[in-house]
Design an enzyme around this catalytic site. Sequence first.
Site, mmCIF file in Angstrom:
data_model
loop_
_atom_site.group_PDB
_atom_site.id
_atom_site.type_symbol
_atom_site.label_atom_id
_atom_site.label_comp_id
_atom_site.label_asym_id
_atom_site.label_seq_id
_atom_site.Cartn_x
_atom_site.Cartn_y
_atom_site.Cartn_z
ATOM 1 N N HIS A 51 -16.723 4.862 57.605
ATOM 2 C CA HIS A 51 -15.944 3.804 58.485
ATOM 3 C C HIS A 51 -15.436 2.598 57.143
ATOM 4 C CE1 HIS A 51 -16.217 0.049 61.493
ATOM 5 N NE2 HIS A 51 -15.197 0.897 61.690
ATOM 6 N N ARG A 126 -20.267 -7.550 25.483
ATOM 7 C CA ARG A 126 -21.106 -6.598 26.145
ATOM 8 C C ARG A 126 -22.088 -7.193 27.274
ATOM 9 N NH1 ARG A 126 -20.971 -4.958 20.265
ATOM 10 N NH2 ARG A 126 -22.735 -6.207 19.946
ATOM 11 N N ARG A 127 -21.680 -8.479 27.372
ATOM 12 C CA ARG A 127 -22.372 -9.260 28.512
ATOM 13 C C ARG A 127 -21.859 -9.145 29.850
ATOM 14 N NH1 ARG A 127 -24.980 -14.099 24.649
ATOM 15 N NH2 ARG A 127 -25.858 -12.756 23.025
ATOM 16 N N CYS A 146 -30.796 -2.674 46.401
ATOM 17 C CA CYS A 146 -30.900 -1.092 45.926
ATOM 18 C C CYS A 146 -29.969 -1.094 44.856
ATOM 19 C CB CYS A 146 -30.361 -0.257 47.181
ATOM 20 S SG CYS A 146 -31.526 -0.299 48.575
ATOM 21 N N ARG A 166 -31.459 1.408 41.640
ATOM 22 C CA ARG A 166 -32.630 1.669 41.638
ATOM 23 C C ARG A 166 -33.214 2.701 42.593
ATOM 24 N NH1 ARG A 166 -35.843 -0.154 45.474
ATOM 25 N NH2 ARG A 166 -35.023 -1.734 46.694
ATOM 26 N N SER A 167 -32.453 2.417 43.692
ATOM 27 C CA SER A 167 -32.958 3.286 44.952
ATOM 28 C C SER A 167 -31.734 3.725 45.912
ATOM 29 C CB SER A 167 -33.897 2.586 45.839
ATOM 30 O OG SER A 167 -34.438 3.134 47.268
#
Length: 264
Positions: A51, A126-127, A146, A166-167
């Site tokens: 969707h 690099r930030r 997540c 992370r998940s």
Amino acid sequence: MEQYLQLCEHVLQNGSPKSDRTGTGTISVFGYQMRFDLEKGFPIVTTKKLHMRSIIHELLWFLKGDTNIRYLQENGVRIWNEWADENGDLGPVYGKQWRSWEGANGKTVDQITEVVEQIKTNPNSRRLIVNAWNVAEIEEMALAPCHCLFQFYVNDGKLSCQLYQRSADIFLGVPFNISSYALLTMMMAQVCGLKPGEFIHTFGDAHLYNNHIEQTKLQLTRKPKQLPTMHINPEVTDLFAFTYDDFELKHYDPYPHIKAEVSV
């Protein structure tokens, strides 16, 4: 999208059984990465219908800094309903952290505005990072982030983005996440005067819920189709000025939707 199907295959073949917060149970791997060249088509799963309306509106909602589901519901998007309280509030989730992170010193930081400015003025930095994992406010969130941190990278006139998730709910969540961050990268590139480069998707705990196994196996029987293209209104030069009508997904011809229950 072969990269996504390879992830599914990898977890089915190598995943370990794990219990989880929802009580559903999963098979899981730790550490995996996919790469998508945004010049080769818009990365959206074709082996089942997604969707796209929900993906676009959710991203615009994040960028508004909103944390109440009212906007989503008004636009026919129900993906956050299960986590909202009786007033539609979710606590200090993604939008709050992206647009108004509250530091220990009381200062509020608009991470999105700052990273856009840095890409324009200091592209070799690099930030170029946006972080949704605000440890001090995790307990107040309806759902901990997540997809919690992303970084931009400029090279040869192209903007790339790497997401750390992370998940990862592989069957329901990951297809949305791929397309959402690919679209964000394209939007950021446009407003910064760059071309889209790569979207790199890096996972911590990548898992298939036990009640998604059969649906995943069905999806693996379907041969991926050619990726569609995403047209973005070229006149928009302010990231926060985009509206739903500024996006058009062309030539998306997916297989039918596959129903699966979300684990809350």
